[in-house]
Structures are given as structure tokens and as C-alpha cells.
Design an enzyme around this catalytic site. Structure first.
Site, PDB file in Angstrom:
ATOM      1  N   LYS B  80       2.786  -4.281   4.674  1.00  0.00           N
ATOM      2  CA  LYS B  80       1.633  -5.373   4.151  1.00  0.00           C
ATOM      3  C   LYS B  80       0.355  -5.148   4.861  1.00  0.00           C
ATOM      4  CE  LYS B  80       3.004  -9.307   3.934  1.00  0.00           C
ATOM      5  NZ  LYS B  80       2.219  -9.369   5.038  1.00  0.00           N
ATOM      6  N   THR B  82      -0.569  -2.431   6.455  1.00  0.00           N
ATOM      7  CA  THR B  82      -1.134  -1.151   6.224  1.00  0.00           C
ATOM      8  C   THR B  82      -1.765  -1.260   4.695  1.00  0.00           C
ATOM      9  OG1 THR B  82       0.806  -0.603   7.579  1.00  0.00           O
ATOM     10  CG2 THR B  82      -0.186   1.241   5.904  1.00  0.00           C
ATOM     11  N   ARG B 103      -4.591 -11.481   9.913  1.00  0.00           N
ATOM     12  CA  ARG B 103      -4.512 -12.719  10.861  1.00  0.00           C
ATOM     13  C   ARG B 103      -4.177 -11.800  11.980  1.00  0.00           C
ATOM     14  NH1 ARG B 103       0.988 -13.337   8.258  1.00  0.00           N
ATOM     15  NH2 ARG B 103       0.606 -11.390   7.808  1.00  0.00           N
ATOM     16  N   LYS B 114       7.910  -5.320  17.944  1.00  0.00           N
ATOM     17  CA  LYS B 114       7.154  -4.364  17.633  1.00  0.00           C
ATOM     18  C   LYS B 114       5.698  -4.481  18.477  1.00  0.00           C
ATOM     19  CE  LYS B 114       4.837  -7.366  14.056  1.00  0.00           C
ATOM     20  NZ  LYS B 114       4.402  -6.895  12.660  1.00  0.00           N
ATOM     21  N   ALA B 299       4.452 -16.664   8.204  1.00  0.00           N
ATOM     22  CA  ALA B 299       4.792 -17.514   7.034  1.00  0.00           C
ATOM     23  C   ALA B 299       6.181 -18.206   7.023  1.00  0.00           C
ATOM     24  CB  ALA B 299       4.239 -16.744   5.980  1.00  0.00           C
ATOM     25  N   PHE B 327       4.749 -12.136   4.842  1.00  0.00           N
ATOM     26  CA  PHE B 327       6.002 -11.618   4.449  1.00  0.00           C
ATOM     27  C   PHE B 327       6.285 -11.701   2.822  1.00  0.00           C
ATOM     28  CE2 PHE B 327       6.952 -13.888   8.612  1.00  0.00           C
ATOM     29  CZ  PHE B 327       7.363 -12.849   9.215  1.00  0.00           C
ATOM     30  N   PHE B 415       6.496   6.573   0.995  1.00  0.00           N
ATOM     31  CA  PHE B 415       6.945   7.211   2.439  1.00  0.00           C
ATOM     32  C   PHE B 415       7.211   8.376   1.954  1.00  0.00           C
ATOM     33  CE2 PHE B 415       9.872   7.385   5.762  1.00  0.00           C
ATOM     34  CZ  PHE B 415       9.193   7.189   6.843  1.00  0.00           C
ATOM     35  N   TRP B 443      -1.137   5.351   3.666  1.00  0.00           N
ATOM     36  CA  TRP B 443      -0.458   5.714   4.954  1.00  0.00           C
ATOM     37  C   TRP B 443      -0.819   7.188   5.307  1.00  0.00           C
ATOM     38  CZ3 TRP B 443       3.247   9.052   7.239  1.00  0.00           C
ATOM     39  CH2 TRP B 443       3.761   8.977   8.296  1.00  0.00           C
TER      40      TRP B 443
END
Lengths: 591, 591
Positions: B80, B82, B103, B114, B299, B327, B415, B443
Site C-alpha cells: 500500500k 509502495t 504515516r 520488517k 489501523a 491495512f 509482481f 515497483w
């Protein structure tokens, strides 16, 4: 023209001066920093890329190195920060290229007892409020780095309990450390005075059972007492910090082997949180001289010195660099002398002992003033006898400075109630003890009021120093503690609790730990370990309750008396008086 | 030319791009900020003096307002951030004056699961590492403000126990509050995943006895779940923040009356710690578009939105302002819709629902991927059937956006293992559900890869919106919870624990509290309250375990299922892989 300090509060003076202060770019220019070396934090505060500065100026000789310490203070403080600012302003008025290094205030006292630690009257550093409220975030970085080690430790205890050897190694990629939960040394930190977190139990079963941590006793200390803060103070550079960060002993294994932050594989991440904090911060005096801010206060429960890096930078950038040691010379200067100078290799040119007539009277027998209460009347009427008697404390500290082989300068930090006879008595006794003496009216007149003080320091800096450390690191630990107790505190000897004896025996056997410097934890309110004893207490023995090791900072930490690493918040704390003007964004009440 | 994301890791791409990024002054110029409005934090990060900007541009019309949300993610996240970065870069390539608001990452996940939350591949914001490690200090400010309230509360409990009424009033200047220690609502916070602090006992007697606090159960939550973070998200300005800061309910009196931060006389000081944090931070995408950063994630257990202030500023400064909700649309977008837009009065022009073939397959029946483990083979082979089945989840979220009356745009975040047939199936089903659909290769190709995506958003922004809230604040609390459960989550109904029923009864009786918006706490890994249920779970009822009130943020907080406000650190946490290059100061391993 600054406001009159006899008619205005410190924060009013600061606020007015802030309307016409230099931008941080102008301050940086005064120091000769390049555009790249200044990392601005808004328009009036910055950080200094110290690696770049030290690289650029590696061949430049250092300026003069002046430490500011004090007599044993009353609970109100004796204006050491004020005098440091006054000295810098006075040296500035004399046309000297000058710089100061002071410590970032802790949120604990700021929100509890007092507000600013930025000096007072016409000798302050600005902008005042950001300085007192988190500033450039170094203490927060310390909090995160330190608490991350506790996250690593407590989660590891849980995982070691929940999994067998095979599972543990497969899941975590690490062999069992076998941490002894009854021998966890480290606690968490927070930068407030929070007595409720002094002794706690963590990891109580909740909704998630085995995933809710490992139940054990734990504790929170105040952030500035953290070993990570100590590491910030004594690190020479990033490489040094990284190495030290891995040597923090967090616990012991069931077989008695130390468990370090490196063993927990968390030292790299801790350092990552600290990279920016290693760059010292920059602000200015009321008169525009550069003031470097780095590391934290509390020489009673910590090293309490501005950092070695701040001093290295200041000495390269200025001809006169003024650094500050916390509280009295027994703790602040002793640590400057035997820890900071030992680890930095830097040699001071002179040390200032700040005294007030108020504190001298208190040591001479006047009732001890209490923060938040009206001053006892004894302090507004002349009493030369009390002052004379109290000078024993001053002379004791002068002698401590002389033991280090450097020139003592006594600064009488003047207050309007002081009388000529009282001041003359201090001059007479301090000069007889071998110190230069200067009366300084920086509180009332700023740099103009500190010319005598500045001249005395300039003169002292020209004298030959024969700097020598009090003890060598290969002396037995108890011999070294005894040296400090007898020669610096004036004790008859030292008594150890059973726990302290056990710890010393263990440390003494370790070839590496046993060679660390001593960082004493002792009250600042007395030369002794009993805060109620004033003057120069006689016929007492120092009580060592426990002995900690800070393997990363490189300290053996003997704890004297009942002092705690987590102060308490009082029933009428300072935070009640702090608020924000919602129209201007100005914070009110931090003073 | 940026590095090839199929051959380089995210952090390598970021590090390379950082060697030629814009200075923060150049980024600010793009936004049209004046020199005074930019508060630089070093050379590449800044803060924005939002009060000055909003004052200067008060008559300028707002730009287009785009929210980015997602389908129900796998535990790996569906890109999201990205996609938000990709969209901004794509709009930039189309020559639009664009801005994003994202955020600030929490130290908890950064150090546990991560690293970066800065996007990925060629769609990232930079500088990457400072962003992930504390950034401009806002979360630290929240930690200090929040914990200061706990210092006030816990010390007050001690003093109320230790003193009689007369002593208490004389010493503290405050009448007895008579706090019920069994009804303390608030806990402490820390910005790491520290399960050992989830349930604790504090104030245990130590050396100092009655001065060691008040013994009681307490807890730590993760910092971003703090009500102070929520207040940062929803405050319109400093005045609003100051008012909200005083309304935090920390406990109840023995007579059942709420005890607020204002009652403890700590709300002004809390706000003082937050003044700088109220200014949003500024950084840039890999392609130099401005990115505003403000407030925090999560969230699931918090509001998890970037701030109202960030959006107000972005909408004034840019023609297209992209904001992000955490999310899936069930929690992130629902809170954007019914809390953030309600409190800001701002009306979105479109909402993007990000989907990946990976997540759609997972919802369609493929094995759930586990962070840190290799991806199941099912994800690298074509399976149109799973994708088609999984689209039920996507369509559910599209319908949620449509219920708000705004245009949904589905972004298929591509992807390299995705097949044409899989993508065609998503297009077919999502278009049938009334959404615009764009395949986006940001990406792999950055802004150039996001042109279709950008065009779809530009087009959607021109459509007429009929924005409407899901519920009104004067509807009974249970009716409102039921609306969210049925219409947004797809539940059959709602069940309440005894504790939740008691809390709702109490809140419903309070004329002020009962009219607050709902901020649901629910897992993000399922539309339901059971994280293992994928797709669109049917035949289930939402379980409400407890109901909290955030009187300052203005939320009633129903907590669904077993979710905790303090996540845990795993047995193989991310911090193990973080370290610092001591020569360059670069942090390695945050990715």
C-alpha cells in the site's frame, strides 16, 4: 538591550532575547563550520557533523580547556550553568573565540522540581524552551536504544522458556544463552521521575499466556542514568560507540557468565538508533556565543558530563572551550578528572569552582533551603561568620582540583543580598588556599559583569599544569574506592555491604572488568553519603551498598548510601505550571 | 538512473538514490513553501510550520483528495505504501503538482518483523533509514507526553495514600481526587513490541517504602496505539490539540467520576511536549515529489491514519494530495471515512483499493504466507481460479468504498510472477463491481510504470462524489457497532462480553462520551475478528471483548477478538540484522 533580571523572570529575559537571536547559520559561522557540517534543526538549533569537523581540523591545535565545577550545592543549585554561560559571555566580551559544552537537561527534574537548566538572569542559553523539552532528541534516542536491549532480553527469556534447544535454535538462529532470570542487571528507562516504576514485576500472564513475556522483577531508571547515556558521554567516535554498545552486561547466565548486548545480537540496532545522537547539538548564549549541548546531567547517579566528542569539537573550533561537570567537585569534577580526561586523553588548563554566599552560609550553619519554599531569612542578612565557616567546604573542593594538578579559579556567583564583608571573607580564605578568586555579576549584567571572572580564567590558563590522575586502573578496586572516599570526600574509610563485597570479588577476578574506571553514585548534597551533613563532614565512613558494572561505558559503579537511580515526583510538581499559548505556540512555565 | 529492482534490494535502491536526492530546501520549493515555513532537520528532512502555511493559503481552494486503502492483506502487506509512492510518482510524471501524506513507521515492527515502511522497489520515499528510525521524533514526543500523564497519575496515587486531606491540599495545592486504583484506564507506552510489559505490577516497595509509588496492576501499550497519537491524527490545530489533551480519561474516582489529564493538571505540560510534533515532517519520493509524514500506523489497534493537519496542508499546497489509510478498507478506510473525514470536514474525491495477485490467491485458498519463511510455491504458478475466488474480498472492499459515495479505483500492484490471465480476471471482476481498474508497475518502473494508475485516479477525481458517513453520532452505540459489523465487515451480528456491555451502558448514559465516533480495534488479517479466516467470511458474529473511551481523541473504542495493544517480539526479530557502518555512519539492515 536585554531585560533587567532584577525585574524580570528568566523566561521573560530569554523570550525577549529570542526575538533578536542569531540564526543557527550565523552561530555556525562564528564557529567556522562549513555549510555541510551544520545540520540545522529548525532556524535556531542545529547539530554538528562532528566526524567532518574533526577530520577537517585534525591538524589544528586545541584551544584552552576549562572545566566548571562547584562547591557542594544546596538543593536549589548554585548557578553552575549560569556561571558557565557567564564565563563564555565574559570571554566573548574580551574578544575571545569561545565555545561552551553543556549537558541536555533531563525531563525528570524539568517536569518535577525546576524548569530550565539553561542558566539564569543575563547568563542563559537560548532558545530556552526547546532546550528544556527534549531538544534535538538525544535522550529519546538513548531511551529507544536502551529499551531495545530490554526488549531483546525479555523476549529472549520468554523464548528460552517456551522452546526446547532444537526449537529455539531453529526458530531464532541462536543457541540457548541460558539467562539466569534472577541475575538480570539491566532495567528499562524513562526520562521522568517515576517512583512507581522503581520496582516492578513484568511478564504477568494475560490473555495470551505463554506469549505474555517471562515473569520477573524488573525496574525503570531515569534515562540519564542509563549506560547508553554514559556511552554517549565517553565515546570518542562512532567506532568507539559501536564497540562499547556491544559490551553492556544485561544479565548473567546460570553458570555466571556475563550476557552482553552483543550476545543478544541487539548492539548493532541499538547503535543505529544512536547515530544521529552522536552529533552534538548547537545553540547560543544570550549574547550570541556558540553553546554545544551533548549528553546528560546527574553526576550523582551517572557520569553527568557533557561528552568527550563535544569537547573535542569545541577545542578544535574555539580558542577557549568551557565544559561543565555536574554538581560539586567531589562528584562532577572527580568524574571529569578520573573518567572523562582519562578516556579522552584531553588535559584541562584550569577548573572553575563556583560558589555562592548562599551555599557557603548553608555549609556554615544556616538552615537548609527547600525548593518551592520561601528562603529562610538567614540568607538575606549579613553573617560573615557562617560564610567563613562554610568556606571549609569551598577549600575542600579547591584542594580536590589542586590534587589533579590544575589551577583552581573560584567564581563567586554574586547575588544582590551578598555583602562586601561576606565576599571579602571568601576572597581571603580561597586565596589563602591557593586559588584565584573572581567576583562575577553575570546574572545581573551578562558578559559585562563577568569580565573579572573571564580575566582570572585567561590568566589561569596560561599557568603550567601538571595534570595527574588520582588512581591507576590496575590498582585493586577497593584501594581505588578508598582513595576517592578519603582524598576527595574526606571519609575515614569505606564499609561494604555483603552484596557489594561479592560483586567486587567477582569483578576483581575479571581481567577486563577489573580495569575499568570508577563511576561513583553518591548524593550531591553533601561531601559524605548522607545528604543532611553540610560543610566538611568529619568522622564518617562511606557505605557502599552495591557495585554495578557498566562494561560498555567502561565503569565500575559503586553505589553509596540510599540513593536511587529513579528519582520521585513530588506532590507539587513543576509540570502543573507548564502550558502552551495556542495562538503563538509558545510554551509557558518552563523556568 | 535508478537501480534495477529485480536485481537490487530496496535499501540498495534507496541508498543509491540518496546520493543524488534533492535537498529539503528544493523539495520545499516544489511545494511553494516560504523559507520561514520550512523547518529543516538536517539537509534532507524538514518540518512544515503548518500554522503559517494554513494562514497564508486560507483562501486557496483545496486540491483533489485521494485516499489509498487496500484489500485484506496477507501478513506480508500488499504494497500500500509502495502504491501510494507509485501513484505520487505517476502523477508527477504526468506533470501534476502532487503531494503525499503517509504515516511514520513504528519502531515496534521496524525492529521486529520488517524494516522499512517507505514503499519498495522504485516506489519509495527517502532518506529511508532516518524515516524508519525515529525520524523527526514525533513518536518520541508522544511517548513523553503520554507517559507524563502516567507519572502524574501514579505519583498522585502515592501522595493521596500517604497524606490526609489537609496535608494533601497544603502540599499539592489540589483537593483529594480520590482515584480508584482498581479503575485506572490508562497505561504507559513504549514504541517497541515488548510483550513482557503487557501486564505488569508497579509501585512495589523498595528501599524507600512509602515513596516507591502505589502498588497496582498496570500495562504498557505500543506507542502508536496511544490516545496521544490519535489526538495528533485528528487535531485540526494547536488549540484543538490543547483541548483534546485535557480530556483524556486516565481513571475513575471511587464514586465513578472520570479523572482526566486536566484534573491531574498535566494536560498543559503534555501539550508542551507535543508542540513541535504538531508540525508535519517532509521528505521526498525516489523521483523527488514531496512526501509529508505525520502520525502513526496500526489501523487495527489505533486510528492508523496520517493526520488531518498533514492533509489540510497537502491539499492547500498541491493539486493532487494522496493520503494513506492503514491495512484493508474494513479498518483503514472505515476510520478514514467515519472518523477522519467527519472530524476534518474534508471530502475525498476518490479512494484507491490496492490489490496484489498474491493476496487474492491467499483469499482464494492458497496457503497463508508467513513472514520470514519462503513463499509457498503456489504463489509462483498461475492459478486463475484462486484469484477469481479471492476477488470476493476485493469486491467487498470496493463496495465499502462505494457506500461512502466515492469512486473506487483498483490498483493491481504488479509482481513479476503475475500472469496476464490472472490480471485479466481481476480486471473483469472489479470492473463488473463498478470500479476503475489499473495495472501498475511502479515497483519495477517507478512513476513511468504508474501512468495507467495515475490516469485512472485523475479520471476518478473528475467524477461527482456523494460522500456520506456510515452512521450519525447520535445513534445508539450498539446500533453503530452493528452497522460497521454488518455493512463493512460482513458479520451476521455482534456479541458483547459482560465487561463490554457494562462499559457501553455507562458510556451511553454520558451525553458527551456517547456522541463520540467509533474507533474499532480488530485484526487486519481478516474481514472478521478471526485472523485465520480469509476471503469474505460468512456466518460469523463479531465479538466485542471490551470498550474503551478516548475522551481526548474523541473515540469510543470497541475491542474485537483477542487483539492486544502491545504486540510481541518474535524469536528471530529484525533488529538482529541491523547494524551501522562505523566509517560512513550508514545504518545497514533496515529493510
Amino acid at each position: 538591550m536585554a531585560l533587567d533580571p532584577t525585574k524580570h523572570k528568566d523566561w521573560e529575559i530569554a523570550e525577549e532575547a529570542e526575538t533578536r537571536m542569531l540564526t543557527i547559520y550565523q552561530v555556525a559561522e562564528k564557529l567556522g563550520l562549513t555549510k555541510e557540517e551544520l545540520l540545522p534543526q529548525g532556524h535556531y538549533i542545529g547539530k554538528i557533523d562532528f566526524q567532518a569537523v574533526l577530520k577537517r581540523l585534525k591538524d589544528k591545535p586545541n584551544g584552552k580547556y576549562i572545566d566548571v565545577t562547584a562547591i557542594t550545592p544546596t538543593p536549589l543549585g548554585e548557578g553552575k550553568s549560569t556561571s558557565s554561560m557567564g564565563l563564555v559571555q565574559g570571554l566573548g566580551k574580551r574578544g575571545k573565540n569561545v565555545c561552551a559544552a553543556i549537558r541536555q537537561p533531563s525531563g525528570g527534574p524539568t517536569m518535577n522540581i525546576k524548569g530550565s537548566a539553561a542558566g539564569g538572569g543575563l547568563a542563559q542559553c537560548i532558545p530556552l524552551t526547546p532546550f528544556s523539552l527534549g531538544f534535538t532528541g538525544d535522550i529519546n534516542a538513548i531511551m529507544n536504544a536502551h529499551n531495545l536491549a530490554m526488549v531483546a532480553l525479555t523476549s529472549r527469556l520468554q523464548h528460552e522458556r517456551n522452546y526446547d534447544d532444537e526449537q529455539l535454535e531453529r526458530l531464532s538462529g541462536m543457541k540457548r544463552i541460558d539467562i539466569d532470570p534472577t541475575r538480570v542487571e539491566m532495567g528499562f528507562i524513562i526520562d521522568f521521575c517515576c517512583q512507581a516504576l522503581r520496582n516492578i514485576i513484568i511478564g504477568i500472564d494475560g490473555v495470551n499466556g505463554k506469549s505474555d513475556g517471562f515473569m520477573m522483577k524488573s525496574k525503570f531508571g531515569i534515562a540519564v542514568s542509563s549506560e547508553v547515556m554514559a556511552i554517549l558521554s565517553v565515546s570518542r567516535d562512532l567506532k568507539d560507540m559501536r564497540e562499547r554498545m556491544g559490551k553492556i552486561v544485561v544479565a548473567y547466565t546460570k553458570k555466571g557468565k556475563p550476557v552482553t548486548t552483543e550476545d543478544l545480537e541487539v548492539a548493532g540496532a541499538m547503535t543505529a538508533w544512536m547515530v544521529d545522537a552522536l552529533n552534538p547539538s548547537l545553540m547560543q548564549t544570550l549574547e550570541g556565543q556558540p553553546v554545544i549541548v551533548h549528553a546528560g546531567p546527574f553526576a550523582n547517579i551517572a557520569i553527568g558530563q557533557s561528552s568527550i566528542i563535544a569537547d573535542r569539537v569545541g577545542l578544535k573550533l574555539a580558542d577557549y572551550h568551557v565544559t561543565e561537570s555536574g554538581f560539586g567537585a567531589d562528584i562532577g569534577f572527580e568524574k571529569f578528572w578520573n573518567i572523562k580526561c582519562r578516556y579522552s586523553g584531553l588535559i584541562p588548563d584550569c577548573a572553575v569552582v563556583v560558589a555562592t554566599i548562599r551555599a557557603l552560609k548553608c555549609h556554615g550553619g544556616a538552615p537548609v533551603p527547600v525548593p518551592g519554599k520561601p528562603m529562610p531569612v538567614e540568607y538575606s542578612t549579613e553573617n560573615v561568620e557562617w560564610v567563613a565557616k562554610g568556606c571549609a567546604n569551598l577549600i575542600h573542593h579547591i584542594n580536590t582540583v589542586r590534587k589533579a594538578g590544575i589551577s583552581p579559579v573560584v567564581c563567586i556567583n554574586a547575588f544582590y543580598t551578598d555583602t562586601d564583608a561576606e565576599i571579602a571573607k571568601v576572597r581571603e580564605l580561597a586565596e589563602a588556599a591557593g586559588a584565584k578568586v573572581a567576583l562575577s555579576r553575570h546574572w545581573e549584567h551578562g558578559g559585562e559583569g563577568a569580565l573579572e571572572f573571564a580575566d582570572a580564567v585567561i590568566e589561569a590558563c596560561e599557568e603550567k599544569t601538571e595534570f595527574k590522575l588520582l588512581y591507576e586502573l590496575d590498582e585493586p578496586i577497593k584501594d581505588r574506592i578508598e582513595k576517592i572516599a578519603k582524598e576527595v570526600y574526606g571519609a575515614d574509610g569505606v564499609d561494604y555491604s555483603a552484596a557489594a563485597n561479592t560483586a567486587i570479588e567477582r569483578i576483581q577476578k575479571d581481567p577486563e572488568l577489573s580495569k575499568l574506571a570508577l563511576c561513583m553514585v553518591k548524593t550531591h548534597l553533601s561531601l559524605s553519603d548522607n545528604p543532611t551533613l553540610k560543610g566538611v563532614p568529619k568522622g564518617w565512613r562511606l557505605s557502599i551498598r552495591e557495585v554495578l558494572t557498566y562494561g560498555g561505558a567502561g565503569f565500575i559503579v559503586p553505589v553509596a548510601g540510599a540513593i536511587s537511580l529513579m528519582p520521585g515526583t513530588s506532590s507539587n510538581p513543576a509540570f502543573k505550571r507548564v502550558d502552551v499559548d495556542v495562538e503563538t505556540g509558545k510554551v509557558k512555565g518552563v523556568f
